[in-house]
Design a protein around this motif. Structure first.
Motif, short mmCIF file in Angstrom:
data_model
loop_
_atom_site.label_atom_id
_atom_site.label_comp_id
_atom_site.label_asym_id
_atom_site.label_seq_id
_atom_site.Cartn_x
_atom_site.Cartn_y
_atom_site.Cartn_z
N VAL A 156 0.43 14.53 -1.70
CA VAL A 156 0.62 14.78 -3.13
C VAL A 156 -0.65 15.46 -3.62
N GLU A 157 -0.67 16.79 -3.51
CA GLU A 157 -1.85 17.56 -3.89
C GLU A 157 -1.43 18.93 -4.38
N ARG A 158 -2.22 19.48 -5.27
CA ARG A 158 -2.01 20.85 -5.74
C ARG A 158 -2.87 21.79 -4.91
N VAL A 159 -2.25 22.84 -4.39
CA VAL A 159 -2.96 23.78 -3.52
C VAL A 159 -2.80 25.19 -4.07
N PHE A 160 -3.93 25.86 -4.29
CA PHE A 160 -3.93 27.27 -4.67
C PHE A 160 -4.52 28.06 -3.52
N HIS A 161 -3.82 29.10 -3.07
CA HIS A 161 -4.22 29.83 -1.88
C HIS A 161 -4.34 31.32 -2.19
N TYR A 162 -5.57 31.81 -2.29
CA TYR A 162 -5.80 33.24 -2.47
C TYR A 162 -5.42 33.99 -1.19
N GLU A 163 -4.67 35.07 -1.37
CA GLU A 163 -4.37 36.00 -0.27
C GLU A 163 -3.94 35.25 1.00
N HIS A 164 -2.88 34.50 0.85
CA HIS A 164 -2.37 33.67 1.95
C HIS A 164 -2.00 34.55 3.14
N PRO A 165 -2.53 34.27 4.34
CA PRO A 165 -2.22 35.12 5.50
C PRO A 165 -0.75 35.09 5.89
N GLY A 166 -0.02 34.02 5.52
CA GLY A 166 1.39 33.93 5.87
C GLY A 166 2.29 34.76 4.97
N THR A 167 1.75 35.36 3.91
CA THR A 167 2.56 36.16 2.98
C THR A 167 2.03 37.59 2.87
N GLY A 168 1.30 38.03 3.89
CA GLY A 168 0.75 39.38 3.83
C GLY A 168 -0.34 39.53 2.79
N GLY A 169 -1.07 38.46 2.54
CA GLY A 169 -2.18 38.52 1.59
C GLY A 169 -1.79 38.29 0.15
N ARG A 170 -0.60 37.79 -0.11
CA ARG A 170 -0.20 37.47 -1.48
C ARG A 170 -0.65 36.04 -1.83
N THR A 171 -0.93 35.83 -3.10
CA THR A 171 -1.46 34.54 -3.54
C THR A 171 -0.33 33.55 -3.79
N GLU A 173 -10.63 26.76 3.37
CA GLU A 173 -10.82 25.96 2.16
C GLU A 173 -12.17 26.27 1.53
N VAL A 174 -12.14 26.54 0.21
CA VAL A 174 -13.37 26.84 -0.51
C VAL A 174 -13.66 25.79 -1.59
N PHE A 175 -12.67 24.93 -1.86
CA PHE A 175 -12.88 23.89 -2.87
C PHE A 175 -11.88 22.77 -2.63
N ALA A 176 -12.33 21.53 -2.81
CA ALA A 176 -11.44 20.37 -2.75
C ALA A 176 -12.03 19.26 -3.59
N GLN A 177 -11.18 18.55 -4.31
CA GLN A 177 -11.64 17.44 -5.14
C GLN A 177 -10.53 16.41 -5.24
N THR A 178 -10.88 15.15 -5.09
CA THR A 178 -9.95 14.05 -5.26
C THR A 178 -10.46 13.14 -6.37
N THR A 217 1.48 12.25 -10.71
CA THR A 217 0.11 12.65 -11.05
C THR A 217 -0.67 12.79 -9.75
N TRP A 218 -0.82 14.05 -9.31
CA TRP A 218 -1.57 14.26 -8.07
C TRP A 218 -3.06 14.11 -8.35
N ARG A 219 -3.77 13.57 -7.38
CA ARG A 219 -5.20 13.31 -7.56
C ARG A 219 -6.08 14.26 -6.75
N THR A 220 -5.46 15.08 -5.89
CA THR A 220 -6.24 16.01 -5.06
C THR A 220 -5.86 17.44 -5.40
N ARG A 221 -6.85 18.28 -5.59
CA ARG A 221 -6.64 19.71 -5.78
C ARG A 221 -7.46 20.46 -4.75
N ARG A 222 -6.86 21.46 -4.16
CA ARG A 222 -7.51 22.23 -3.11
C ARG A 222 -7.32 23.71 -3.38
N THR A 223 -8.33 24.50 -3.04
CA THR A 223 -8.26 25.94 -3.16
C THR A 223 -8.70 26.56 -1.83
N LEU A 224 -7.91 27.52 -1.35
CA LEU A 224 -8.21 28.20 -0.10
C LEU A 224 -8.30 29.70 -0.34
#
Length: 404
Positions: free
Chosen positions: A206-221, A90-95, A78-85
């Protein structure tokens, strides 16, 4: 139990999480159960597949077999931290605070584990409850009328029962034999999903990370989700991306290190591709009211939002309770089964619409992409913009039976 004999009041087809949940719920009501499974007893089902078991599902499992939900929750992560980039920022983080208490009263909001582990716990509980299994029994024919159901497998074995709960997955032999169609859509673009084992002695966050348009994948999420023993990477590819560019082991060695480090290639456990499927059966019961569809036999949803297995567990419990009621009061049987079919199909249609909203966000039109870009720019001063970016990829929550 030998083929060709009366199988008793209920037959369950499919020994996945949904079928085993239905069997446990029926046993809790005191009904004998035989489960038919097309696969072999020692079959190996690779990959994490359905990762999340939500609190409501844990409670339903706990009700079906006391201690089961607690055991699954304790084993899972059960991860307690979620992050969105967004494009690396980073545009959102919550623990969340750590849950307190013990036992069923303190079940977490969710737990994350491979589906094979969830199935292991369920199978152990079924053995304890006296559920019978018949493996290598792939359903080929189903004949149902007002008196009961006869199921025949491809090897010629046959079983009769008062009711059948079909939980035999996306390629359901029961659904096909009954001629009930799946209705819905399939996305053009695809996703690549990769399971990576934790490094020996590693201390990964131990965190869930969602990354919009990740620069390491050519802008893929990209979505990264931990589970017990490792983590899952979900890469959203474009409709014109050739599968060999991202979905092969050779391609993984090129793009995966950009996301999780150079040492990850030898720790890959599984790689697969999937499309967003949004399909719901035209009916969740046959005209005789003797056969009930549940789980992926009745509906297909994409992984985002964790609706598939969780809605299937809710289906299983509701189907088993409807059949139990029909067995107790046969005169109420048709109305009880019809109520199940109507309620669970409504929930499935809601889930399908919610998945569609998630897809519209994940594969946005130009105006929606501009809205996302503006929300990312405003997130440092308007926190609700970051929260919207965090929540939207999974679709709306709520609806009939909380969407499940």
């Amino acid at each position: 139990m030998a083929a060709g004999e009366d199988s008793g009041p209920v037959l369950v087809v499919g020994a996945g999480p949904v079928g085993m949940t239905a069997a446990l719920t029926l046993r809790a009501a005191g009904l004998p159960v035989l489960v038919l499974e097309a696969g072999a007893r020692d079959r190996v089902r690779p990959g994490s597949r359905a990762l999340f078991v939500h609190r409501r599902s844990l409670r339903l499992l706990e009700r079906a077999r006391p201690g089961l939900g607690v055991r699954i929750a304790a084993y899972g992560t059960t991860w307690r931290t979620r992050r969105t980039l967004y494009r690396g920022r980073e545009v959102f983080a919550q623990t969340f605070p750590r849950a307190s208490g013990a036992g069923a009263a303190a079940l977490p909001a969710f737990t994350s584990l491979r589906q094979v582990d969830t199935e292991r716990f369920l199978h152990e509980a079924c053995a304890e409850a006296g559920v019978e299994f018949r493996f290598d029994a792939e359903v080929d024919e189903v004949r149902a009328d007002g008196d009961g159901v006869t199921v025949t497998d491809k090897a010629g074995g046959s079983w009769t029962a008062g009711h059948v709960i079909a939980a035999d997955g996306a390629r359901s032999g029961v659904r096909k034999a009954l001629g009930i169609p799946l209705e819905g859509t399939r996305s053009d673009g695809y996703h690549v999903v990769v399971d990576v084992a934790d490094p020996p002695g590693g201390d990964l966050p131990v965190e869930r990370v969602f990354h919009y348009e990740h620069p390491g994948t050519g802008g893929r999420t990209v979505l990264r989700v931990p589970f017990t023993g490792g983590f899952q990477i979900d890469l959203q590819c474009r409709a014109d991306d050739p599968p060999e560019s991202f979905g092969t082991e050779k391609a993984l060695r090129r793009w995966l290190p950009r996301l999780v480090g150079e040492d990850c290639a030898h720790r890959v456990l599984w790689v697969s591709r999937y499309h967003f499927l949004r399909k719901v059966a035209a009916s969740f019961a046959d005209p005789s009211g003797r056969v009930l569809l549940a789980g992926e036999a009745a509906h297909l949803f994409p992984p985002f939002g964790a609706r598939g297995m969780n809605s299937g567990i809710a289906d299983a419990v509701a189907a088993a309770e409807a059949v139990s009621a029909a067995c107790s009061e046969p005169s109420r049987g048709p109305a009880t089964v019809a109520g199940y079919a109507s309620a669970r199909r409504s929930a499935a249609l809601y889930n399908s619409e919610a998945a569609g909203a998630a897809l519209d966000h994940l594969r946005p039109r130009p105006w929606k992409r501009a809205t996302q870009r503006a929300a990312a720019a405003l997130s440092p001063v308007v926190p609700r913009c970051g929260e919207w970016l965090e929540r939207a990829p999974y679709g709306p929550r709520g609806g009939p039976a909380r969407g499940y």
